[in-house]
Design a protein around this motif. Structure first.
Motif, mmCIF file in Angstrom:
data_model
loop_
_atom_site.group_PDB
_atom_site.id
_atom_site.type_symbol
_atom_site.label_atom_id
_atom_site.label_comp_id
_atom_site.label_asym_id
_atom_site.label_seq_id
_atom_site.Cartn_x
_atom_site.Cartn_y
_atom_site.Cartn_z
ATOM 1 N N ARG A 148 22.905 32.436 45.019
ATOM 2 C CA ARG A 148 22.700 32.491 43.573
ATOM 3 C C ARG A 148 23.587 33.550 42.934
ATOM 4 O O ARG A 148 24.157 33.332 41.859
ATOM 5 C CB ARG A 148 21.234 32.792 43.283
ATOM 6 N N GLU A 149 23.732 34.706 43.582
ATOM 7 C CA GLU A 149 24.623 35.734 43.062
ATOM 8 C C GLU A 149 26.070 35.244 43.044
ATOM 9 O O GLU A 149 26.816 35.502 42.087
ATOM 10 C CB GLU A 149 24.504 36.998 43.912
ATOM 11 N N GLN A 150 26.482 34.550 44.111
ATOM 12 C CA GLN A 150 27.831 34.005 44.154
ATOM 13 C C GLN A 150 28.029 32.970 43.057
ATOM 14 O O GLN A 150 29.095 32.902 42.425
ATOM 15 C CB GLN A 150 28.091 33.389 45.531
ATOM 16 N N LEU A 151 27.018 32.156 42.812
ATOM 17 C CA LEU A 151 27.102 31.149 41.753
ATOM 18 C C LEU A 151 27.221 31.803 40.388
ATOM 19 O O LEU A 151 28.047 31.375 39.556
ATOM 20 C CB LEU A 151 25.867 30.243 41.807
ATOM 21 N N ASN A 152 26.432 32.828 40.119
ATOM 22 C CA ASN A 152 26.495 33.512 38.823
ATOM 23 C C ASN A 152 27.862 34.164 38.616
ATOM 24 O O ASN A 152 28.427 34.104 37.515
ATOM 25 C CB ASN A 152 25.393 34.562 38.732
ATOM 26 N N TYR A 153 28.368 34.780 39.674
ATOM 27 C CA TYR A 153 29.688 35.410 39.570
ATOM 28 C C TYR A 153 30.767 34.363 39.294
ATOM 29 O O TYR A 153 31.642 34.561 38.438
ATOM 30 C CB TYR A 153 29.998 36.167 40.859
ATOM 31 N N THR A 154 30.731 33.254 40.006
ATOM 32 C CA THR A 154 31.727 32.194 39.812
ATOM 33 C C THR A 154 31.614 31.590 38.424
ATOM 34 O O THR A 154 32.642 31.260 37.790
ATOM 35 C CB THR A 154 31.555 31.104 40.879
ATOM 36 N N GLU A 155 30.407 31.418 37.917
ATOM 37 C CA GLU A 155 30.230 30.882 36.561
ATOM 38 C C GLU A 155 30.832 31.803 35.511
ATOM 39 O O GLU A 155 31.469 31.325 34.549
ATOM 40 C CB GLU A 155 28.740 30.666 36.280
ATOM 41 N N GLU A 156 30.662 33.102 35.656
ATOM 42 C CA GLU A 156 31.245 34.042 34.705
ATOM 43 C C GLU A 156 32.761 33.992 34.733
ATOM 44 O O GLU A 156 33.419 33.949 33.675
ATOM 45 C CB GLU A 156 30.753 35.457 35.017
ATOM 46 N N ARG A 157 33.338 33.985 35.946
ATOM 47 C CA ARG A 157 34.798 33.903 36.037
ATOM 48 C C ARG A 157 35.300 32.558 35.498
ATOM 49 O O ARG A 157 36.367 32.501 34.871
ATOM 50 C CB ARG A 157 35.236 34.070 37.500
ATOM 51 N N PHE A 158 34.565 31.504 35.753
ATOM 52 C CA PHE A 158 34.974 30.181 35.280
ATOM 53 C C PHE A 158 35.005 30.144 33.755
ATOM 54 O O PHE A 158 35.940 29.579 33.147
ATOM 55 C CB PHE A 158 34.018 29.123 35.828
ATOM 56 N N LYS A 159 33.995 30.721 33.105
ATOM 57 C CA LYS A 159 33.960 30.738 31.640
ATOM 58 C C LYS A 159 35.120 31.547 31.071
ATOM 59 O O LYS A 159 35.738 31.154 30.067
ATOM 60 C CB LYS A 159 32.627 31.314 31.164
ATOM 61 N N GLU A 160 35.454 32.680 31.705
ATOM 62 C CA GLU A 160 36.571 33.491 31.242
ATOM 63 C C GLU A 160 37.891 32.734 31.356
ATOM 64 O O GLU A 160 38.686 32.691 30.402
ATOM 65 C CB GLU A 160 36.631 34.788 32.055
ATOM 66 N N LYS A 161 38.134 32.159 32.525
ATOM 67 C CA LYS A 161 39.398 31.452 32.734
ATOM 68 C C LYS A 161 39.471 30.174 31.899
ATOM 69 O O LYS A 161 40.564 29.768 31.490
ATOM 70 C CB LYS A 161 39.566 31.130 34.214
ATOM 71 N N LYS A 162 38.349 29.558 31.635
ATOM 72 C CA LYS A 162 38.347 28.366 30.777
ATOM 73 C C LYS A 162 38.746 28.744 29.355
ATOM 74 O O LYS A 162 39.520 28.006 28.691
ATOM 75 C CB LYS A 162 36.972 27.701 30.785
ATOM 76 N N ALA A 163 38.240 29.878 28.873
ATOM 77 C CA ALA A 163 38.608 30.327 27.527
ATOM 78 C C ALA A 163 40.105 30.658 27.472
ATOM 79 O O ALA A 163 40.793 30.306 26.494
ATOM 80 C CB ALA A 163 37.775 31.547 27.149
ATOM 81 N N THR A 170 41.357 25.008 37.630
ATOM 82 C CA THR A 170 40.975 23.927 38.545
ATOM 83 C C THR A 170 40.345 24.480 39.818
ATOM 84 O O THR A 170 39.337 23.962 40.318
ATOM 85 C CB THR A 170 42.205 23.073 38.895
ATOM 86 N N GLU A 171 40.927 25.575 40.350
ATOM 87 C CA GLU A 171 40.392 26.155 41.576
ATOM 88 C C GLU A 171 38.997 26.735 41.350
ATOM 89 O O GLU A 171 38.094 26.583 42.190
ATOM 90 C CB GLU A 171 41.344 27.249 42.077
ATOM 91 N N LEU A 172 38.803 27.394 40.193
ATOM 92 C CA LEU A 172 37.478 27.938 39.890
ATOM 93 C C LEU A 172 36.452 26.828 39.664
ATOM 94 O O LEU A 172 35.267 26.986 39.991
ATOM 95 C CB LEU A 172 37.546 28.845 38.663
ATOM 96 N N ALA A 173 36.902 25.713 39.107
ATOM 97 C CA ALA A 173 35.992 24.580 38.929
ATOM 98 C C ALA A 173 35.518 24.060 40.284
ATOM 99 O O ALA A 173 34.342 23.719 40.460
ATOM 100 C CB ALA A 173 36.678 23.471 38.131
ATOM 101 N N LYS A 174 36.456 24.005 41.256
ATOM 102 C CA LYS A 174 36.066 23.586 42.604
ATOM 103 C C LYS A 174 35.098 24.595 43.235
ATOM 104 O O LYS A 174 34.104 24.211 43.853
ATOM 105 C CB LYS A 174 37.316 23.450 43.481
ATOM 106 N N GLN A 175 35.414 25.899 43.067
ATOM 107 C CA GLN A 175 34.533 26.910 43.632
ATOM 108 C C GLN A 175 33.151 26.895 42.975
ATOM 109 O O GLN A 175 32.142 27.169 43.634
ATOM 110 C CB GLN A 175 35.169 28.293 43.476
ATOM 111 N N LEU A 176 33.116 26.567 41.682
ATOM 112 C CA LEU A 176 31.834 26.491 40.991
ATOM 113 C C LEU A 176 30.981 25.363 41.550
ATOM 114 O O LEU A 176 29.781 25.549 41.818
ATOM 115 C CB LEU A 176 32.060 26.299 39.491
ATOM 116 N N GLU A 177 31.566 24.210 41.755
ATOM 117 C CA GLU A 177 30.824 23.097 42.344
ATOM 118 C C GLU A 177 30.416 23.408 43.782
ATOM 119 O O GLU A 177 29.331 23.048 44.233
ATOM 120 C CB GLU A 177 31.681 21.821 42.306
#
Length: 370
Positions: free
Chosen positions: A240-255, A298-305
């Motif tokens: 869950r911690e890894q998921l939360n961290y990846t979600e935060e990075r994904f939102k930053e890189k998406k912006a 794209t890589e963060l999207a894969k890591q998020l899934e």
């Protein structure tokens, strides 16, 4: 003619001793019967005055997916999306032997105090703590015990007054302060709630004792759900911690990717017929930034899934073997057993009293003769 002088005198002495003991018991039979009857009456009173108790239980098996299989058929499906489940490492398994540790934690017991229960004769639902503080009435036997064996504690509490107990919460490092009522509830829960793991077979049996059958079933169901949620939260905490961290990075890189994509689109709209080298260089620079941001996105999207799949993979599934049912028969008190125990105890104490008196009498006579 053969004789055995070494054995006969000893046997005669044993027979004389046994006969003497039997004669002593027979001569004091009224005292033996009287003491035994007194203890029988005490046992009968204890058996009749002891409050009824009902025990509800549940048995379940915790099941988790094996980390070495890489997700099975889920891994093949995920590979089509470019996600490699083989590199995902799940958290360590929680053996059933550790489940009593969850139950004995301060957080778990405090949550049990807020468990809603239905009490016979009341039209509203009350919590566990409110039931024992306002609704439950201690029986005669409990009051006798309170003002006899528990009298020293009452005197000490009256002198010291109400006190608070501080308990260290080792998991998060916080300090939890408990009041006097909560400490009493915790001590009572130790005798009511039981978690028995079977290490060999891998299942866990949870039981709860309450004065009424419906209350016992409700507390068992609530404790089971609370325990399972605690185990799930602990098991998937890393994922869950890894998921939360990846979600935060994904939102930053998406912006960032959206901003670069907008800049590139605006530049192309303003320079549809590019003729200068400066515009070409700026176009190439924007396209390079776009490609770089797109690759990271794209890589963060894969890591998020992948992180979402890891959370699902680490979440234990509990298979209930024996669901919670409302008990139909009381589990305590066992009145015949109580009566038998007190009767045997009275008989043993009566014999001990008689033999002790005879022994002291003989010692006194020898002392006077001397």
């Amino acid at each position: 003619m053969s004789t055995n002088p070494s054995s006969n005198p000893q046997n005669d002495e044993d027979e004389i001793d046994l006969l003497a003991l039997a004669k002593t018991v027979w001569s004091k039979r009224r005292q033996v019967i009287s003491i035994t009857l007194v203890f029988m009456l005490i046992g009968l009173a204890v058996a009749l005055l002891s409050p009824k108790e009902f025990t509800a239980s549940s048995t379940f098996i915790p099941q988790t997916s094996e980390s070495g299989k890489g997700g099975g058929s889920l891994g093949g499906l995920a590979s089509l999306a470019g996600i490699n489940l083989g590199g995902m490492s799940g958290g360590s398994e929680i053996p059933p032997a550790l489940y009593p540790k969850f139950v004995s934690s301060v957080q778990f017991r405090k949550a049990l105090l807020n468990a809603p229960i239905n009490v016979e004769g009341l039209n509203e639902t009350v919590t566990y703590s409110k039931y024992y503080e306002e609704v439950a009435q201690p029986g005669l036997l409990a009051n006798i015990k309170k003002y006899t064996f528990g009298l020293p504690d009452l005197i000490i509490q009256a002198i010291k007054g109400k006190s608070e107990v501080t308990v260290i919460q080792t998991e998060e490092g916080d300090l939890i302060r408990l009041n006097e009522e909560e400490v009493k509830h915790f001590k009572r829960l130790e005798g009511q709630l039981s978690v028995s793991p079977n290490v060999k077979e891998g299942f866990v049996t949870l039981s709860f004792v309450m004065p009424e059958p419906l209350m016992a079933a409700q507390m068992t169901q609530y404790a089971q759900e609370l325990l399972q949620n605690e185990v799930i939260a602990y098991k998937i905490s890393n994922a869950r911690e890894q998921l939360n961290y990846t979600e935060e990075r994904f939102k930053e890189k998406k912006a960032e990717f959206d901003q670069i994509q907008s800049r590139l689109a605006n530049f192309r709209d303003r320079n549809q017929n590019i003729s200068s080298a400066t515009a070409m260089n700026q176009m190439e620079r924007l396209e390079a930034e776009y490609n770089f941001a797109f690759n990271i996105y794209t890589e963060l999207a894969k890591q998020l899934e992948q992180a979402k799949l890891q959370v699902s993979k680490d979440t234990p599934i509990f298979s209930v073997i024996q669901p919670v049912t409302i008990p139909t028969e009381k589990s305590a008190p066992k009145r015949p057993l109580i009566l038998v125990i007190f009767t045997i105890l009275g008989l043993i104490l009566a014999l001990a009293y008689i033999f002790g008196s005879e022994f002291l009498k003989g010692v006194k006579e020898q002392w006077n003769e001397a």
